[in-house]
Design an enzyme around this catalytic site. Sequence first.
Site: not given
Lengths: 286, 256
Positions: A29, A237, A240, A262, A268
């Site tokens: 970080g 979605c 899909c 998606c 997808c």
Amino acid sequence: MSDYNFAYLDEQTKRMIRRAILKGVAIPGYQVPFASREMPMPYGWGTGGVQVSAACLTPEDKLKVIDQGADDTTNAVSIRKFFERTAGVETTERTNEATVIQTRHRIPEEPLTEDQILVYQVPIPEPLRFLEPRETETRKMHALEEYGLMHVKLYEDISRHGHIATSYAYPVKVEGRYVMDPSPIPKFDNPKMEMAGLQLFGAGREQRIYAIPPFTRVVSLDFEDHPFEASKADHPCDLCGAGDSYLDEVITDDAGGRMFVCSDTDFCAGRQDAGYRGRLNAEEAA
Amino acid sequence: MTPLLSVRDIHKSYGARIGCTDVGFDLFPGEVMGIVGESGSGKSTLLNCLAGHLSPDRGEVIFDTRTDGPRDTLTMSEPERRMLGRTDWAFVHQNPRDGLRMSVSAGGNVGERLMAVGARHYGDIRDSATDWLGRVEIAADRIDDRPRAFSGGMQQRLQIARNLVTGPRLVFMDEPTGGLDVSVQARLLDLLRGLVREMGLSAIIVTHDLAVVRLLADRLMVMKSGRVVEAGLTDQVLDDPQHGYTQLLVSSVLQV
Ligand SMILES: Nc1ncnc2c1ncn2[C@@H]1O[C@H](COP(=O)(O)OP(=O)(O)OP(=O)(O)O)[C@@H](O)[C@H]1O
Ligand SMILES: [Mg+2]
């Protein structure tokens, strides 16, 4: 190929970048300064990510590049071509085949493994910047773990919108120490940052590299009475049928028609190949 | 009684020019010390040395900390000193712009110190902010406004609320009423006096307004050319000034 060193950058530069990456991995970080090079593309096109990818790639690697989750957008295509030309590495659109994935704005839906590296393109690496413009001061705040200001930003959000409205680049605390900007990924992706893969972040213009090693604790900042939520559009979605993936809203006509699909195109497509169908794709079902 | 603040032999030069020199005094809990003197006499330099914004060339600034008793803040580590700066100490700047975040709402400004020491409950932070806005006479419905939308006097009161919300024990103020018109000054002074009494605050107030010290300060130091030329109880110093410069200062203003 002979016109360039492998992956464009000279070995000296790659060594410098790898050193920065190693330092970043050692201090999860923490923003490590590095001497960003001019790349043959404008800032904002992922010059930081490209340099990190260039320093990581080996001839055996298989590269995937996504922009907003899609492999076929201009930015993704041009970066993929760049490495095809300068490194001659194989490229792929399949998340599970790639060894190095460079991304802008998304984490793939399919969980990454220990053998994969995810490289983020970062525009502004400093999460404290917008409230404290002085670099000397933000560095001190990181050094002394003075992160109250980050909550001031969230406080302002709630006071203005009634809830934490920050939905991209949602700040996180890494391994209980450094507060980090995860780049403009949707906050839906934040929980995925605790993953098996190695995550590297490159900011070209700002000359910073940072990292999240595999299996590192990544906590999204919040308030006790306004806890973090990894929200997404409340739909499956339309192509899909996935109910657990991040969706883009697509306007389909000028009469208010729209669909949700998606944002991760490979995810997808993979589901559709496996026979899954969404609302607007039903008639084609096998 | 242990002094809250013990200042010893403070000296600060800017190159060849003396900012302040030879300054020492004790401040006891609940006491308000005024520092007066003409422009350039070293008041701000001294205050900034005491508050840790400037590092003096020599001297000691010993503060009676809650946990470890008297400690020289000049030899403390920077994290410790900064922690003091957002808990037991407060600093009110002459220009509210220096002491406020202008792009953050009034509530966020007041809440910042709370969040800096770990407050993580939005509702509680907001309640404290509302309470403090009320105590400095800012209406609760202004809580989401930015300081830009406030008058100078309101900005100054907001700065005071932002500083006092963590219940500090020592407040440094540099010309807190400067730059405000007279009626606004009077109201701010009233407010400050009320808060100082109610919270039992100790304070060091720099000003060149003798009315301010008359109203707020128990004790007074008069500075000239970087040195303290006279010190004592406020009424004594003002009613019976000994040093020529103080006599001049007192006689040059209307009797207050
Ligand atoms: N940053 C600096 N660099 C050089 N000299 C300085 C600096 N700051 C202050 N001085 C000098 O130190 C002396 C004391 O200044 P200081 O600002 O402490 O006075 P002051 O009593 O607060 O004046 P005022 O009432 O005008 O605010 C003055 O001679 C001033 O010119
Ligand atoms: Mg001054």
